[in-house]
Design an enzyme around this catalytic site. Sequence first.
Site, PDB file in Angstrom:
ATOM      1  N   THR A   1      55.919   9.397 -20.480  1.00 41.23           N
ATOM      2  CA  THR A   1      56.518  10.265 -19.464  1.00 41.23           C
ATOM      3  C   THR A   1      55.686  10.290 -18.191  1.00 41.23           C
ATOM      4  O   THR A   1      56.211  10.146 -17.090  1.00 41.23           O
ATOM      5  CB  THR A   1      56.638  11.702 -20.020  1.00 41.23           C
TER       6      THR A   1
ATOM      7  N   ARG B   1      58.913   2.197 -17.483  1.00 44.66           N
ATOM      8  CA  ARG B   1      58.277   3.162 -16.573  1.00 44.66           C
ATOM      9  C   ARG B   1      56.987   2.593 -15.998  1.00 44.66           C
ATOM     10  O   ARG B   1      56.677   2.773 -14.820  1.00 44.66           O
ATOM     11  CB  ARG B   1      58.023   4.480 -17.304  1.00 44.66           C
TER      12      ARG B   1
ATOM     13  N   ASN C   1      60.809   8.790 -12.353  1.00 41.94           N
ATOM     14  CA  ASN C   1      60.922   7.665 -13.281  1.00 41.94           C
ATOM     15  C   ASN C   1      62.396   7.259 -13.394  1.00 41.94           C
ATOM     16  O   ASN C   1      63.289   7.996 -12.987  1.00 41.94           O
ATOM     17  CB  ASN C   1      60.273   7.988 -14.633  1.00 41.94           C
TER      18      ASN C   1
ATOM     19  N   PHE D   1      58.572  22.650 -11.378  1.00 40.11           N
ATOM     20  CA  PHE D   1      59.206  21.466 -10.796  1.00 40.11           C
ATOM     21  C   PHE D   1      60.672  21.307 -11.206  1.00 40.11           C
ATOM     22  O   PHE D   1      61.313  20.328 -10.823  1.00 40.11           O
ATOM     23  CB  PHE D   1      58.412  20.199 -11.149  1.00 40.11           C
TER      24      PHE D   1
ATOM     25  N   LYS E   1      68.506   6.685 -14.261  1.00 43.87           N
ATOM     26  CA  LYS E   1      68.476   7.785 -13.284  1.00 43.87           C
ATOM     27  C   LYS E   1      68.816   7.275 -11.879  1.00 43.87           C
ATOM     28  O   LYS E   1      68.853   6.061 -11.638  1.00 43.87           O
ATOM     29  CB  LYS E   1      67.091   8.433 -13.328  1.00 43.87           C
TER      30      LYS E   1
ATOM     31  N   ARG F   1      62.059   4.644 -26.820  1.00 41.15           N
ATOM     32  CA  ARG F   1      60.944   5.410 -26.219  1.00 41.15           C
ATOM     33  C   ARG F   1      59.752   4.477 -25.964  1.00 41.15           C
ATOM     34  O   ARG F   1      59.067   4.605 -24.949  1.00 41.15           O
ATOM     35  CB  ARG F   1      60.513   6.568 -27.146  1.00 41.15           C
TER      36      ARG F   1
ATOM     37  N   TYR G   1      68.006  19.524 -19.662  1.00 44.27           N
ATOM     38  CA  TYR G   1      66.569  19.743 -19.466  1.00 44.27           C
ATOM     39  C   TYR G   1      66.191  21.208 -19.740  1.00 44.27           C
ATOM     40  O   TYR G   1      65.295  21.750 -19.095  1.00 44.27           O
ATOM     41  CB  TYR G   1      66.153  19.320 -18.054  1.00 44.27           C
TER      42      TYR G   1
ATOM     43  N   HIS H   1      65.961   7.853 -18.807  1.00 48.38           N
ATOM     44  CA  HIS H   1      65.858   8.880 -19.848  1.00 48.38           C
ATOM     45  C   HIS H   1      66.215   8.260 -21.183  1.00 48.38           C
ATOM     46  O   HIS H   1      67.117   7.425 -21.261  1.00 48.38           O
ATOM     47  CB  HIS H   1      66.846  10.030 -19.566  1.00 48.38           C
TER      48      HIS H   1
ATOM     49  N   GLU I   1      72.737  14.863 -27.270  1.00 51.46           N
ATOM     50  CA  GLU I   1      72.896  14.264 -25.928  1.00 51.46           C
ATOM     51  C   GLU I   1      74.108  13.345 -25.880  1.00 51.46           C
ATOM     52  O   GLU I   1      74.836  13.315 -24.878  1.00 51.46           O
ATOM     53  CB  GLU I   1      71.600  13.531 -25.539  1.00 51.46           C
TER      54      GLU I   1
HETATM   55  P1  IDP Z   1      60.825  12.341 -21.048  1.00 51.25           P
HETATM   56  O1  IDP Z   1      61.733  11.984 -19.880  1.00 51.25           O
HETATM   57  O2  IDP Z   1      59.769  11.310 -21.286  1.00 51.25           O
HETATM   58  O3  IDP Z   1      61.594  12.705 -22.297  1.00 51.25           O
HETATM   59  P2  IDP Z   1      60.426  15.194 -20.541  1.00 51.25           P
HETATM   60  O4  IDP Z   1      59.202  15.993 -20.811  1.00 51.25           O
HETATM   61  O5  IDP Z   1      61.642  15.434 -21.384  1.00 51.25           O
HETATM   62  O6  IDP Z   1      60.003  13.647 -20.616  1.00 51.25           O
HETATM   63  O7  IDP Z   1      60.764  15.401 -19.006  1.00 51.25           O
HETATM   64  C1  IDP Z   1      62.031  15.096 -18.500  1.00 51.25           C
HETATM   65  C2  IDP Z   1      61.905  14.584 -17.069  1.00 51.25           C
HETATM   66  O8  IDP Z   1      61.390  15.623 -16.235  1.00 51.25           O
HETATM   67  C3  IDP Z   1      60.923  13.422 -16.900  1.00 51.25           C
HETATM   68  O9  IDP Z   1      61.497  12.179 -17.212  1.00 51.25           O
HETATM   69  C4  IDP Z   1      60.576  13.551 -15.433  1.00 51.25           C
HETATM   70  O10 IDP Z   1      61.611  13.011 -14.624  1.00 51.25           O
HETATM   71  C5  IDP Z   1      60.543  15.062 -15.244  1.00 51.25           C
HETATM   72  N1  IDP Z   1      59.189  15.602 -15.449  1.00 51.25           N
HETATM   73  C6  IDP Z   1      58.560  15.836 -16.619  1.00 51.25           C
HETATM   74  N2  IDP Z   1      57.301  16.318 -16.443  1.00 51.25           N
HETATM   75  C7  IDP Z   1      57.144  16.388 -15.088  1.00 51.25           C
HETATM   76  C8  IDP Z   1      56.047  16.805 -14.248  1.00 51.25           C
HETATM   77  O11 IDP Z   1      54.984  17.216 -14.698  1.00 51.25           O
HETATM   78  N3  IDP Z   1      56.264  16.722 -12.899  1.00 51.25           N
HETATM   79  C9  IDP Z   1      57.436  16.293 -12.347  1.00 51.25           C
HETATM   80  N4  IDP Z   1      58.484  15.887 -13.100  1.00 51.25           N
HETATM   81  C10 IDP Z   1      58.337  15.937 -14.454  1.00 51.25           C
HETATM   82 MG    MG Z   2      62.806  14.281 -22.684  1.00 51.97          MG
END
Ligand code: IDP
Ligand code: MG
Length: 173
Positions: free
Chosen positions: A132, A143, A153, A98, A50, A126, A90, A156, A167
């Site tokens: 996450t 992370r 973070n 957010f 990212k 993962r 997303y 991805h 993807e």
């Molecule tokens: P992942 O990246 O571990 O697969 P996802 O739930 O797919 O998790 O979320 C995608 C991205 O959205 C996260 O990597 C993060 O950058 C952002 N994100 C997810 N949950 C939150 C949150 O509660 N607050 C702010 N950003 C979030």
């Molecule tokens: Mg994800």
Amino acid sequence: MERGSRHGISRGRSDAASAETAKNRKRSNGGSRGERTTIMATERTYIMLKPDCIRRGLAGEVIARIERKGYRLADAKMMTLDEPILREHYAHLKDEPFFPDIVEYMTSGPVLAMIVEGENAIRGMRILMGATRFEDAEAGTIRGDFAASTRYNLIHGSDSPESAEAEIRRFFG
Ligand code: IDP
Ligand code: MG
């Protein structure tokens, strides 16, 4: 919260596997009597470094961790993302309050899009990435070691074989 799936890992198989499957089956540490097995499968997963990862000069460090694990970079390219592709990528978060912040962050600079290949690479990446939520991401994970924020973070990774296929198609055509 770790939301990765457990695809590619099968426990408690007792069926008579074919000779080909048996060749690829490896007993895991958990089962001295063979009650737990792990199916070894070469997989391709979509990994994206990212904008903060590129800005902070951590791409080399993160790629080194991926390679030291034993995974291989099958393809890579720098990209600047726009809102339409992020709405697709997303889609599961589009109703979150957010979501606009994610779009702002993910369009704030270039990303490095990669296809990473290796044994059980989808689940394995993962684990290497960590959880996450930053407060759940353990030390030793990408992370856990490099991000003190959930939103910002650095990386991805696809969360299932279905996501990986979609993807890779989305970002590499
Ligand atoms: P992942 O990246 O571990 O697969 P996802 O739930 O797919 O998790 O979320 C995608 C991205 O959205 C996260 O990597 C993060 O950058 C952002 N994100 C997810 N949950 C939150 C949150 O509660 N607050 C702010 N950003 C979030
Ligand atoms: Mg994800």
